[in-house]
Motif scaffolding. Sequence first.
Motif, PDB file in Angstrom:
ATOM      1  N   ASP A 185      46.255  57.926   8.314  1.00 30.93           N
ATOM      2  CA  ASP A 185      46.737  57.548   6.992  1.00 30.93           C
ATOM      3  C   ASP A 185      48.195  57.103   7.038  1.00 30.93           C
ATOM      4  OD1 ASP A 185      44.211  58.176   6.115  1.00 30.93           O
ATOM      5  OD2 ASP A 185      44.787  60.123   5.271  1.00 30.93           O
ATOM      6  N   HIS A 186      49.019  57.773   7.837  1.00 32.30           N
ATOM      7  CA  HIS A 186      50.420  57.372   7.993  1.00 32.30           C
ATOM      8  C   HIS A 186      50.508  55.984   8.620  1.00 32.30           C
ATOM      9  CE1 HIS A 186      54.703  57.675   8.613  1.00 32.30           C
ATOM     10  NE2 HIS A 186      54.523  57.358   9.881  1.00 32.30           N
ATOM     11  N   TYR A 187      49.675  55.735   9.610  1.00 35.84           N
ATOM     12  CA  TYR A 187      49.651  54.423  10.259  1.00 35.84           C
ATOM     13  C   TYR A 187      49.275  53.340   9.250  1.00 35.84           C
ATOM     14  CZ  TYR A 187      48.566  50.625  13.378  1.00 35.84           C
ATOM     15  OH  TYR A 187      48.539  49.405  13.988  1.00 35.84           O
ATOM     16  N   LEU A 188      48.274  53.596   8.444  1.00 37.34           N
ATOM     17  CA  LEU A 188      47.845  52.609   7.439  1.00 37.34           C
ATOM     18  C   LEU A 188      48.915  52.368   6.388  1.00 37.34           C
ATOM     19  CD1 LEU A 188      44.096  53.570   7.034  1.00 37.34           C
ATOM     20  CD2 LEU A 188      45.047  51.494   8.061  1.00 37.34           C
ATOM     21  N   THR A 189      49.700  53.379   6.071  1.00 38.67           N
ATOM     22  CA  THR A 189      50.825  53.190   5.156  1.00 38.67           C
ATOM     23  C   THR A 189      51.798  52.166   5.742  1.00 38.67           C
ATOM     24  OG1 THR A 189      50.589  55.437   4.343  1.00 38.67           O
ATOM     25  CG2 THR A 189      52.682  54.364   3.914  1.00 38.67           C
ATOM     26  N   ASN A 190      52.046  52.249   7.042  1.00 34.49           N
ATOM     27  CA  ASN A 190      52.926  51.273   7.703  1.00 34.49           C
ATOM     28  C   ASN A 190      52.326  49.865   7.667  1.00 34.49           C
ATOM     29  OD1 ASN A 190      54.739  53.279   8.352  1.00 34.49           O
ATOM     30  ND2 ASN A 190      53.906  53.594  10.403  1.00 34.49           N
ATOM     31  N   VAL A 191      51.035  49.772   7.884  1.00 35.62           N
ATOM     32  CA  VAL A 191      50.368  48.462   7.888  1.00 35.62           C
ATOM     33  C   VAL A 191      50.461  47.807   6.517  1.00 35.62           C
ATOM     34  CG1 VAL A 191      48.133  47.280   8.133  1.00 35.62           C
ATOM     35  CG2 VAL A 191      48.778  49.080   9.762  1.00 35.62           C
ATOM     36  N   PHE A 192      50.317  48.598   5.460  1.00 35.32           N
ATOM     37  CA  PHE A 192      50.281  48.037   4.105  1.00 35.32           C
ATOM     38  C   PHE A 192      51.634  48.013   3.421  1.00 35.32           C
ATOM     39  CE2 PHE A 192      45.835  48.562   4.794  1.00 35.32           C
ATOM     40  CZ  PHE A 192      45.260  47.587   4.024  1.00 35.32           C
ATOM     41  N   SER A 193      52.671  48.529   4.069  1.00 30.13           N
ATOM     42  CA  SER A 193      53.997  48.474   3.413  1.00 30.13           C
ATOM     43  C   SER A 193      54.509  47.039   3.425  1.00 30.13           C
ATOM     44  CB  SER A 193      54.972  49.408   4.110  1.00 30.13           C
ATOM     45  OG  SER A 193      55.217  48.968   5.425  1.00 30.13           O
ATOM     46  N   PRO A 194      55.295  46.683   2.409  1.00 28.71           N
ATOM     47  CA  PRO A 194      55.754  45.271   2.293  1.00 28.71           C
ATOM     48  C   PRO A 194      56.632  44.808   3.428  1.00 28.71           C
ATOM     49  CG  PRO A 194      56.457  46.597   0.407  1.00 28.71           C
ATOM     50  CD  PRO A 194      55.734  47.493   1.337  1.00 28.71           C
TER      51      PRO A 194
ATOM     52  N   ALA B 249      46.487  42.388   5.469  1.00 27.89           N
ATOM     53  CA  ALA B 249      47.451  43.370   5.961  1.00 27.89           C
ATOM     54  C   ALA B 249      47.451  43.423   7.489  1.00 27.89           C
ATOM     55  CB  ALA B 249      47.135  44.746   5.386  1.00 27.89           C
ATOM     56  N   PHE B 250      46.274  43.459   8.094  1.00 28.89           N
ATOM     57  CA  PHE B 250      46.220  43.516   9.555  1.00 28.89           C
ATOM     58  C   PHE B 250      46.636  42.190  10.180  1.00 28.89           C
ATOM     59  CE2 PHE B 250      43.849  47.427   8.923  1.00 28.89           C
ATOM     60  CZ  PHE B 250      44.349  48.213   9.950  1.00 28.89           C
ATOM     61  N   ALA B 251      46.318  41.085   9.533  1.00 28.54           N
ATOM     62  CA  ALA B 251      46.726  39.774  10.064  1.00 28.54           C
ATOM     63  C   ALA B 251      48.247  39.644  10.053  1.00 28.54           C
ATOM     64  CB  ALA B 251      46.088  38.647   9.259  1.00 28.54           C
ATOM     65  N   ASN B 252      48.907  40.185   9.038  1.00 29.90           N
ATOM     66  CA  ASN B 252      50.368  40.105   8.933  1.00 29.90           C
ATOM     67  C   ASN B 252      51.073  41.133   9.817  1.00 29.90           C
ATOM     68  OD1 ASN B 252      50.196  38.038   7.066  1.00 29.90           O
ATOM     69  ND2 ASN B 252      50.213  39.436   5.332  1.00 29.90           N
ATOM     70  N   TYR B 253      50.452  42.277  10.045  1.00 25.65           N
ATOM     71  CA  TYR B 253      51.118  43.378  10.752  1.00 25.65           C
ATOM     72  C   TYR B 253      50.919  43.304  12.271  1.00 25.65           C
ATOM     73  CZ  TYR B 253      52.668  48.169  11.685  1.00 25.65           C
ATOM     74  OH  TYR B 253      53.337  49.273  12.148  1.00 25.65           O
ATOM     75  N   CYS B 254      49.767  42.885  12.699  1.00 28.35           N
ATOM     76  CA  CYS B 254      49.427  42.923  14.122  1.00 28.35           C
ATOM     77  C   CYS B 254      49.626  41.556  14.772  1.00 28.35           C
ATOM     78  CB  CYS B 254      47.982  43.377  14.301  1.00 28.35           C
ATOM     79  SG  CYS B 254      47.707  45.049  13.667  1.00 28.35           S
ATOM     80  N   GLU B 255      49.959  41.586  16.046  1.00 26.67           N
ATOM     81  CA  GLU B 255      50.190  40.334  16.767  1.00 26.67           C
ATOM     82  C   GLU B 255      48.887  39.617  17.080  1.00 26.67           C
ATOM     83  OE1 GLU B 255      52.818  40.403  20.023  1.00 26.67           O
ATOM     84  OE2 GLU B 255      54.434  41.285  18.863  1.00 26.67           O
ATOM     85  N   GLU B 256      47.880  40.383  17.423  1.00 25.88           N
ATOM     86  CA  GLU B 256      46.566  39.785  17.676  1.00 25.88           C
ATOM     87  C   GLU B 256      45.513  40.794  17.268  1.00 25.88           C
ATOM     88  OE1 GLU B 256      45.398  40.657  22.195  1.00 25.88           O
ATOM     89  OE2 GLU B 256      47.110  39.312  22.022  1.00 25.88           O
TER      90      GLU B 256
END
Length: 132
Positions: A123-132, A55-62
């Motif tokens: 928790d809201h931030y993590l929802t964004n990270v894990f959303s498809p 999830a973090f590899a896909n969501y974050c640039e680095e």
Amino acid sequence: MQNVSKRTILWIVPILIIVIFWYFYGPKEEITDNEYITYIKEEKLLHSNKTIGEAFANYCEEGKWVYFKTQREQHVVEFKGTCPQNNELKSVNLQFVVENDQTGYELNVLLLDNIQQTSEQRDHYLTNVFSP
């Protein structure tokens, strides 16, 4: 001659004390690969099919994963990276406290641009990270 040796000893003792404190409490090398990091990266969060690492590899640039142990003997895995938030890139630090036997973990602090977020914001931030 005796005065010179006393002066020398008076200089050596404080220097030794400083060196000892530096050794035990000074900056340590970052640990970026160990079993606690692997454990967190392979865990799933928020009833998702993605692992935390994916999830973090896909969501974050680095980003990178860092392990450290606190003075209270807690095992902490921290994600440090640059990730989107409200249509702009922000520096992110998210900590996970891992149990000694790696049977569980607790979400800890989330910093966005070095500002601590509340647990609801985290928790809201993590929802964004894990959303498809």
